[in-house]
Each structure stands twice: as structure tokens, then as C-alpha cells.
Design an enzyme around this catalytic site. Structure first.
Site, short mmCIF file in Angstrom:
data_model
loop_
_atom_site.label_atom_id
_atom_site.label_comp_id
_atom_site.label_asym_id
_atom_site.label_seq_id
_atom_site.Cartn_x
_atom_site.Cartn_y
_atom_site.Cartn_z
N GLU A 61 0.81 -1.22 0.00
CA GLU A 61 0.00 0.00 0.00
C GLU A 61 0.84 1.27 0.00
O GLU A 61 0.55 2.20 -0.76
CB GLU A 61 -0.97 -0.01 1.19
CG GLU A 61 -2.13 -0.99 1.04
CD GLU A 61 -1.79 -2.42 1.41
OE1 GLU A 61 -2.66 -3.30 1.30
OE2 GLU A 61 -0.61 -2.65 1.84
N HIS A 130 -10.44 -5.43 9.89
CA HIS A 130 -11.10 -5.25 8.60
C HIS A 130 -12.52 -4.71 8.76
O HIS A 130 -13.36 -4.91 7.89
CB HIS A 130 -11.15 -6.59 7.84
CG HIS A 130 -9.81 -7.10 7.41
ND1 HIS A 130 -8.94 -7.70 8.28
CD2 HIS A 130 -9.19 -7.09 6.20
CE1 HIS A 130 -7.85 -8.05 7.63
NE2 HIS A 130 -7.96 -7.68 6.36
#
Length: 332
Positions: A61, A130
Site C-alpha cells: 500500500e 477489517h
């Protein structure tokens, strides 16, 4: 002409239409090409635009976010797909120290026309890493715009506006809403940033709700209506910029307000909006402004525990009853 489509389809349409319009737009992220993301939101785009514009990245990322910032500074208009909003922590330097500050630090000579699209929301049984709703983190950073669509209609209109903006924009989509349908025009439209929507008019209490909490607020308003309590629902659509005037105008009419957001309650979106109401509509209030956010705990995996950590319609209705009856309380 209007048809009903899912939020997922609305996002896909917005991106495809903008990529056809502007060849400088690229999209990059993990599993965005052949897989179309784990939620299949981007399915079909690579077949039309090819792998030069729909780019699968390594699982890095910080790396692909840095590439996108550099690309935006040098003539492209990247859309970065961040698989889960929880991964924002990995790109904070590139987003908040580079993208957000470049225009200012270059004396206006450089722009960073970049869109970071990601998701948010609990109750999907995805556990603590998440399931977070981290919109307050980026809303805190000057130089970033933050959009939170509450339906397919908002998702398409806000995405198109974001892509055309010359500033970095972060869009949060609630992952439980991807299959939710709403009327969406076939003809092109854009939704201006900083323009809230009055989803429902009312006279007794204002419910300011973001993203999926708009639907929760609507369910609460239906319950309250059966009891003779009329709730007005305001969807800010963007929290940066925030349409303060529409919110204040509603509160001045109803004299009561509840602010609902799925992010953690402390130091969050609810706190900011509630503070502005208290500062700028104080003499119109008949009760304290109530904040309803997620519990200040890691999101549990256990369904029985997870469901009680986020605001629900029954809780909103209960707080609305109390302030409408003159019971000066704070939300639990």
C-alpha cells in the site's frame, strides 16, 4: 430516465464514464483488474480499458500510494483502490504528508488530483482489522476532501465529482451497502461537494447521519412517526467540506439534534458536527446535542458482540424520545 441499480454498479459506472471522458485517468490497487476487487465493484473495467490503465499492484500500500501521488503531480489523475479502509494506516504519510500538503507547499504550482476510494463499516464479521470506520482520521487533515455516500445515487454523483476535483479526495463506501439498490439517472449528473441532502423533512428532532447510518436513521424515523414524533434526516454527503448551513438551519427549526456516524465516538465525526451545532445554534436548542458513534473498542468478531458496538435504529429512536420529552441525557 431513472433505473434502480446497486451501489457497486453505480461506482463502476462512474469510474467507467470518467475514464472514457479523460484518458489521463488511471486506476491502481490490489486485485483491481482481473479480480475486480474482492467485492467485484470494478468487474469489467480491465476488459474495456486494459492493463495500462487498470493496474494490479503488489501488496504494498505505501508503494502504490506513493506512485499515485507522484503520477498525480505529473499529469495523470489516479484513482487508488484501497482494499479495506483499515489499510489507511499504511498510506498515511503518502496521503497526509504528501498529497494533502503539496499544493500548499508548492505555492499553488502543483496539484494532486487523486481519488482514494476505500470502504468502511462493521457487522460483516470481518474482525478488528477489517471492520473499522476511519473517516475521522483523514477528515482531520487540511488539504483532503472526504465523501461518504449513503446510496447508489450519492455514490455515482460523488465519485464523478471527486475524479474531476484537482484536490486529493477520500471516498468511503460502506461495504455492507454494495448490493443495496437505489434510483440512479441514466443521464450524467454530478453531486457538488459540501451540499447536504435533506433525506426526510421533520419538525421535532434533527438526525444528522452519515453513510449507512442514514438508512438506520430512516428506520428510527419510521418508528418515531408512529408515535407522533417527526424526525428530519440530514445526510451531509461530504464531511469535508461540511454543509454546515443546512444542518444548522434544520436544528434551528427542530431545536433538537442527534448526530450518528459509524466511526468511534470519541474525537470523531459526531463530536465535530455536534460541537458546531452547539457553538452556532446554542440558543435554538431545547436539549443537549446527542452523539451516537461506535463504541470505543476494537470491533469484535463475535456477532453477538459486534452488533451492539454500532448505532442502531432502536437506540436512535430511544434517544429521540428522551430529548423530545425534555429529558436532558447523554447517549450511552
Amino acid at each position: 430516465m431513472t433505473r434502480e441499480i446497486t451501489l457497486s454498479r453505480a461506482v463502476n459506472e462512474a469510474i467507467a464514464e470518467e475514464m472514457r471522458r479523460d484518458p489521463s485517468i488511471i486506476l491502481l490497487g490490489e486485485d483491481v483488474a482481473e479480480a475486480g476487487t474482492p467485492f467485484k465493484v470494478l468487474s469489467g473495467l480491465v476488459e474495456e480499458f486494459g492493463t495500462d490503465r487498470i493496474i494490479d499492484t503488489p501488496i504494498s500500500e505505501p508503494g502504490f500510494m506513493g506512485i499515485a501521488v507522484g503520477a498525480a503531480m505529473t499529469g495523470l489523475r489516479p484513482i487508488v483502490d484501497l482494499m479495506f479502509g483499515d489499510f489507511l494506516y499504511l498510506v498515511m504519510d503518502q496521503l497526509c504528508n504528501q498529497a494533502a500538503k503539496t499544493h500548499y507547499m508548492s505555492g499553488g504550482k502543483l496539484n494532486v488530483p487523486l481519488v482514494l476510494r476505500t470502504n468502511m463499516g462493521a457487522t460483516r464479521r470481518s474482525a478488528a482489522q477489517h471492520s473499522q470506520s476511519l473517516q475521522a482520521l483523514v477528515a482531520h487533515i487540511p488539504g483532503l476532501k472526504v465523501a461518504m455516500p449513503s446510496s447508489a445515487y450519492e455514490a455515482k454523483g460523488l465519485m464523478k465529482t471527486a475524479i474531476r476535483d484537482n484536490n486529493p479526495v477520500v471516498i468511503f463506501e460502506d461495504k455492507l451497502m454494495y448490493n443495496d439498490k437505489a434510483p440512479v439517472p441514466e443521464e450524467e449528473y454530478l453531486i457538488p461537494f459540501g451540499q447536504a441532502h435533506i433525506k426526510r423533512e421533520g419538525r421535532d428532532v434533527t438526525l444528522v447521519a452519515t453513510s449507512s447510518m442514514v438508512q438506520v436513521a430512516e428506520a428510527a424515523a419510521d418508528t418515531l412517526a408512529q408515535e407522533g414524533i417527526s424526525a428530519e434526516i440530514i445526510d451531509p454527503r461530504t464531511i469535508v467540506p461540511l454543509d454546515e448551513e443546512t444542518i444548522l438551519r434544520s436544528v434551528r427549526k427542530t431545536s433538537r439534534a442527534i448526530v450518528i456516524d459509524e466511526g468511534h465516538q470519541s474525537y470523531g465525526v459526531t463530536a465535530e458536527i455536534a460541537a458546531r451545532i452547539s457553538e452556532k445554534a446554542f440558543y435554538h436548542l431545547d436539549a443537549p446535542v446527542i452523539r451516537m458513534g461506535a463504541m470505543d473498542v476494537p470491533v469484535p468478531f463475535s456477532p453477538a458482540l459486534e452488533d451492539i458496538t454500532v448505532p442502531n435504529a432502536a437506540g436512535i429512536a430511544d434517544n429521540a424520545r428522551k430529548i423530545c420529552r425534555g429529558e436532558l441525557i447523554h447517549a450511552a
